[in-house]
Design an enzyme around this catalytic site. Structure first.
Site, mmCIF file in Angstrom:
data_model
loop_
_atom_site.group_PDB
_atom_site.id
_atom_site.type_symbol
_atom_site.label_atom_id
_atom_site.label_comp_id
_atom_site.label_asym_id
_atom_site.label_seq_id
_atom_site.Cartn_x
_atom_site.Cartn_y
_atom_site.Cartn_z
ATOM 1 N N ASP A 30 -27.965 23.189 5.868
ATOM 2 C CA ASP A 30 -27.427 23.377 7.251
ATOM 3 C C ASP A 30 -27.804 24.613 7.827
ATOM 4 O O ASP A 30 -28.193 25.447 7.234
ATOM 5 C CB ASP A 30 -25.864 23.353 6.835
ATOM 6 C CG ASP A 30 -25.025 23.569 7.794
ATOM 7 O OD1 ASP A 30 -25.106 22.891 9.184
ATOM 8 O OD2 ASP A 30 -24.210 24.396 7.745
ATOM 9 N N ASP A 32 -25.520 26.301 11.131
ATOM 10 C CA ASP A 32 -24.422 27.374 11.196
ATOM 11 C C ASP A 32 -23.523 27.510 10.073
ATOM 12 O O ASP A 32 -23.232 26.785 9.323
ATOM 13 C CB ASP A 32 -23.474 26.819 12.374
ATOM 14 C CG ASP A 32 -24.057 26.724 13.714
ATOM 15 O OD1 ASP A 32 -24.657 27.968 14.023
ATOM 16 O OD2 ASP A 32 -23.844 25.883 14.488
ATOM 17 N N ARG A 39 -23.805 29.840 15.814
ATOM 18 C CA ARG A 39 -24.404 29.847 17.078
ATOM 19 C C ARG A 39 -25.333 31.122 17.310
ATOM 20 O O ARG A 39 -25.604 31.694 18.234
ATOM 21 C CB ARG A 39 -23.288 29.843 18.206
ATOM 22 C CG ARG A 39 -22.687 28.388 18.429
ATOM 23 C CD ARG A 39 -23.496 27.669 19.341
ATOM 24 N NE ARG A 39 -24.643 27.138 18.766
ATOM 25 C CZ ARG A 39 -24.941 25.977 17.811
ATOM 26 N NH1 ARG A 39 -24.036 25.623 17.364
ATOM 27 N NH2 ARG A 39 -26.083 25.888 17.533
ATOM 28 N N ARG A 144 -26.722 14.060 23.905
ATOM 29 C CA ARG A 144 -28.125 14.311 23.010
ATOM 30 C C ARG A 144 -28.391 12.872 22.858
ATOM 31 O O ARG A 144 -28.064 11.817 23.000
ATOM 32 C CB ARG A 144 -27.496 15.061 21.781
ATOM 33 C CG ARG A 144 -26.882 16.148 22.170
ATOM 34 C CD ARG A 144 -26.204 17.083 20.885
ATOM 35 N NE ARG A 144 -25.769 18.333 21.206
ATOM 36 C CZ ARG A 144 -24.842 19.121 20.396
ATOM 37 N NH1 ARG A 144 -24.926 18.533 19.287
ATOM 38 N NH2 ARG A 144 -24.536 20.089 20.652
ATOM 39 N N ARG A 155 -19.045 23.617 26.703
ATOM 40 C CA ARG A 155 -20.031 24.123 25.948
ATOM 41 C C ARG A 155 -20.480 25.603 26.481
ATOM 42 O O ARG A 155 -21.048 26.431 26.194
ATOM 43 C CB ARG A 155 -21.148 23.379 25.834
ATOM 44 C CG ARG A 155 -20.754 22.100 24.981
ATOM 45 C CD ARG A 155 -21.890 21.594 24.138
ATOM 46 N NE ARG A 155 -22.645 22.462 23.493
ATOM 47 C CZ ARG A 155 -21.887 22.969 22.267
ATOM 48 N NH1 ARG A 155 -20.736 22.161 21.666
ATOM 49 N NH2 ARG A 155 -22.329 23.918 21.254
ATOM 50 N N ARG A 162 -14.880 31.113 22.659
ATOM 51 C CA ARG A 162 -15.092 30.275 21.509
ATOM 52 C C ARG A 162 -13.919 30.679 20.683
ATOM 53 O O ARG A 162 -13.430 29.708 20.032
ATOM 54 C CB ARG A 162 -16.491 30.523 20.870
ATOM 55 C CG ARG A 162 -17.733 29.794 21.614
ATOM 56 C CD ARG A 162 -18.917 30.092 20.865
ATOM 57 N NE ARG A 162 -19.834 29.153 20.961
ATOM 58 C CZ ARG A 162 -19.757 28.151 20.239
ATOM 59 N NH1 ARG A 162 -19.389 27.757 19.288
ATOM 60 N NH2 ARG A 162 -20.797 26.931 20.892
ATOM 61 N N SER A 200 -16.020 22.296 19.342
ATOM 62 C CA SER A 200 -16.324 20.993 19.875
ATOM 63 C C SER A 200 -16.209 20.004 18.612
ATOM 64 O O SER A 200 -15.986 20.316 17.753
ATOM 65 C CB SER A 200 -17.852 20.967 20.453
ATOM 66 O OG SER A 200 -18.785 21.170 19.233
ATOM 67 N N ASP A 202 -18.757 16.308 17.317
ATOM 68 C CA ASP A 202 -19.792 15.280 17.718
ATOM 69 C C ASP A 202 -19.283 14.015 17.280
ATOM 70 O O ASP A 202 -18.485 13.735 16.309
ATOM 71 C CB ASP A 202 -20.962 15.696 16.404
ATOM 72 C CG ASP A 202 -21.564 16.848 16.597
ATOM 73 O OD1 ASP A 202 -21.436 17.258 17.664
ATOM 74 O OD2 ASP A 202 -22.014 17.596 15.512
ATOM 75 N N ASP A 230 -21.978 24.855 4.201
ATOM 76 C CA ASP A 230 -20.664 25.300 4.201
ATOM 77 C C ASP A 230 -19.495 24.456 4.467
ATOM 78 O O ASP A 230 -18.507 24.565 4.193
ATOM 79 C CB ASP A 230 -20.484 26.523 5.175
ATOM 80 C CG ASP A 230 -20.515 26.048 6.715
ATOM 81 O OD1 ASP A 230 -21.479 25.456 7.061
ATOM 82 O OD2 ASP A 230 -19.598 26.238 7.434
ATOM 83 N N ASP A 244 -23.815 13.008 -1.377
ATOM 84 C CA ASP A 244 -24.682 11.567 -1.406
ATOM 85 C C ASP A 244 -25.299 11.565 -2.970
ATOM 86 O O ASP A 244 -25.885 12.832 -3.245
ATOM 87 C CB ASP A 244 -25.793 11.786 -0.406
ATOM 88 C CG ASP A 244 -26.524 10.414 -0.344
ATOM 89 O OD1 ASP A 244 -26.433 9.643 0.832
ATOM 90 O OD2 ASP A 244 -27.517 10.179 -1.209
HETATM 91 O O1 M1P Z 1 -23.844 22.909 13.585
HETATM 92 C C1 M1P Z 1 -22.647 22.670 13.752
HETATM 93 C C2 M1P Z 1 -21.974 22.412 14.982
HETATM 94 O O2 M1P Z 1 -22.730 23.284 16.132
HETATM 95 C C3 M1P Z 1 -21.990 23.355 17.244
HETATM 96 O O3 M1P Z 1 -20.578 23.256 17.441
HETATM 97 P P1 M1P Z 1 -19.785 24.304 18.194
HETATM 98 O O4 M1P Z 1 -20.568 24.516 19.523
HETATM 99 O O5 M1P Z 1 -18.384 23.483 18.428
HETATM 100 O O6 M1P Z 1 -19.671 25.689 17.406
HETATM 101 C C4 M1P Z 1 -22.330 21.952 18.012
HETATM 102 O O7 M1P Z 1 -23.853 21.968 18.460
HETATM 103 C C5 M1P Z 1 -22.210 20.639 16.910
HETATM 104 O O8 M1P Z 1 -22.855 19.802 17.624
HETATM 105 C C6 M1P Z 1 -22.720 20.984 15.641
HETATM 106 O O9 M1P Z 1 -22.426 19.835 14.691
#
Ligand code: M1P
Length: 270
Positions: A30, A32, A39, A144, A155, A162, A200, A202, A230, A244
Site C-alpha cells: 500500500d 499512504d 499524501r 477516476r 480534494r 485535511r 474522502s 472511494d 496499514d 485474501d
Molecule cells: O491511499 C488512500 C487514499 O488516499 C486518498 O485519500 P484522502 O485524500 O482522503 O487522504 C485518496 O486518494 C483515496 O482515493 C485513497 O484511497
C-alpha cells in the site's frame, strides 16, 4: 496507448524474477502510511530500501489513489516511478503497469452506466450541500478510471485543512453517515465504499478493491505474495487483500514499521 505484455521484457540492469534471491516471491505495498506519510513523499531511506529489495524479490505498489498522485509521492530525481517497481497498481489495480508497460483495465463509468452515474452524482452533490464541516474547498467528486472519490471538504484542501477535517470527522462521523446513506439509496448498483484516507472515501464496484490487482500477477505463478498495508482492519481499504487467501498479509503501523518488517523478513538476511 494500452499494451498487454506478452512476455517479460526486463529493463537493462533489472534481473528477471527467476534470478532474484527469492524467486517466486513478490512484495506488494500500500502507499499512504505504508511507504510514505499520507499524501506526502517517501523518504530517501525508504526509496533506497525498495531499490535494494527489488534485487531480492519482485516488487509492486498497490494504491487507492490515482497514478499521478502516487508517482508524485514515490518520485525521486532521475528515476521514473513506473520503472522502479516491477508492477505499479493505482486505483486498486484498475490502472496497472508491468515492467513499465500498461496493462488492460476496466472502467467505473462503463460498469455503472451514464444514467445511473448522473443519478449518483446528483444525489451526492445534494447530500454534500447539506453537510457542515470546518471549511469547504473544491473538487468534491473526483472521477477516476476505476472508481470515484468523494470528499466532503473537497480534494483541494490544504494539509492543515485535511487534518482539521479528519479530526472533525472522528467526532461527527460525516463519512460513515454518508456511506450509509449511499449504501441504502444505491443498493442496486452493487458498489463498495471504502474510507482509506484522511478526507474522502472511494466508491467502486464490489470486488474492485485491492484484490483486483492480483489478477495481474496470476500469470507469473508467484508462490508467495506478501502484502504490506496499514489499513488492514475490517472497513479499511487494505482489509480485503490483507485477508485474501492468496496473500501473506503484514499489518504495519507506518513507513518506519514497514522498513523494520522488511529488514526482519528480507533485507537483513542479505
Ligand atoms: O491511499 C488512500 C487514499 O488516499 C486518498 O485519500 P484522502 O485524500 O482522503 O487522504 C485518496 O486518494 C483515496 O482515493 C485513497 O484511497
Amino acid at each position: 496507448m494500452v499494451e498487454t505484455t506478452p512476455a517479460n521484457v526486463f529493463p537493462p540492469g533489472i534481473k528477471p524474477f527467476a534470478e532474484r534471491k527469492y524467486p517466486g516471491v513478490i512484495c506488494m505495498f500500500d502507499v499512504d502510511d505504508t511507504l510514505t506519510p499520507p499524501r506526502q513523499k517517501g523518504t530517501p531511506e525508504m526509496i533506497a530500501a525498495l531499490r535494494e529489495l527489488r534485487d531480492l524479490v519482485a516488487t509492486a505498489f498497490v494504491g487507492g489513489s490515482n497514478l499521478e498522485k502516487i508517482t508524485g509521492q514515490l518520485h525521486v530525481e532521475g528515476q521514473e516511478v513506473l520503472n522502479s517497481f516491477d508492477y505499479c497498481f493505482a486505483e486498486n489495480g484498475l490502472i496497472a503497469y508491468k515492467l513499465g508497460r500498461e496493462l488492460d483495465s476496466a472502467s467505473f463509468i462503463k460498469y455503472v452506466g451514464e444514467e445511473n452515474y448522473k443519478t449518483l452524482v446528483n444525489f451526492i452533490l445534494k447530500y454534500l450541500s447539506e453537510v457542515d464541516c470546518p471549511v469547504k474547498r473544491g473538487t468534491f467528486i473526483e472521477f477516476r478510471n476505476g472508481m470515484i472519490n468523494i470528499s466532503p471538504v473537497g480534494r483541494n484542501a490544504s494539509q492543515p485543512e485535511r487534518e482539521a477535517f479528519q479530526e472533525y470527522d472522528k467526532i461527527h462521523n460525516i463519512r460513515p453517515k454518508m456511506v450509509e446513506a449511499l449504501r441504502e439509496k444505491f443498493a442496486h448498483l452493487n458498489l463498495t465504499y471504502s474510507i482509506g484516507g484522511q478526507i474522502s472515501f472511494d466508491v467502486f464496484p464490489t470486488g474492485w478493491d485491492k484484490t483486483y490487482c492480483l489478477r495481474h500477477v496470476e500469470d507469473e505463478g508467484f508462490k508467495e505474495i506478501h502484502f504490506f498495508g496499514d489499513k488492514t482492519y475490517k472497513g479499511g481499504n487494505d482489509y480485503e487483500i490483507y485477508t485474501d487467501p492468496r496473500t501473506i498479509g503484514h499489518s504495519v503501523k507506518n513507513p518506519a514499521d514497514t522498513l523494520k518488517q522488511l529488514h526482519e523478513l528480507f533485507l537483513s538476511k542479505e
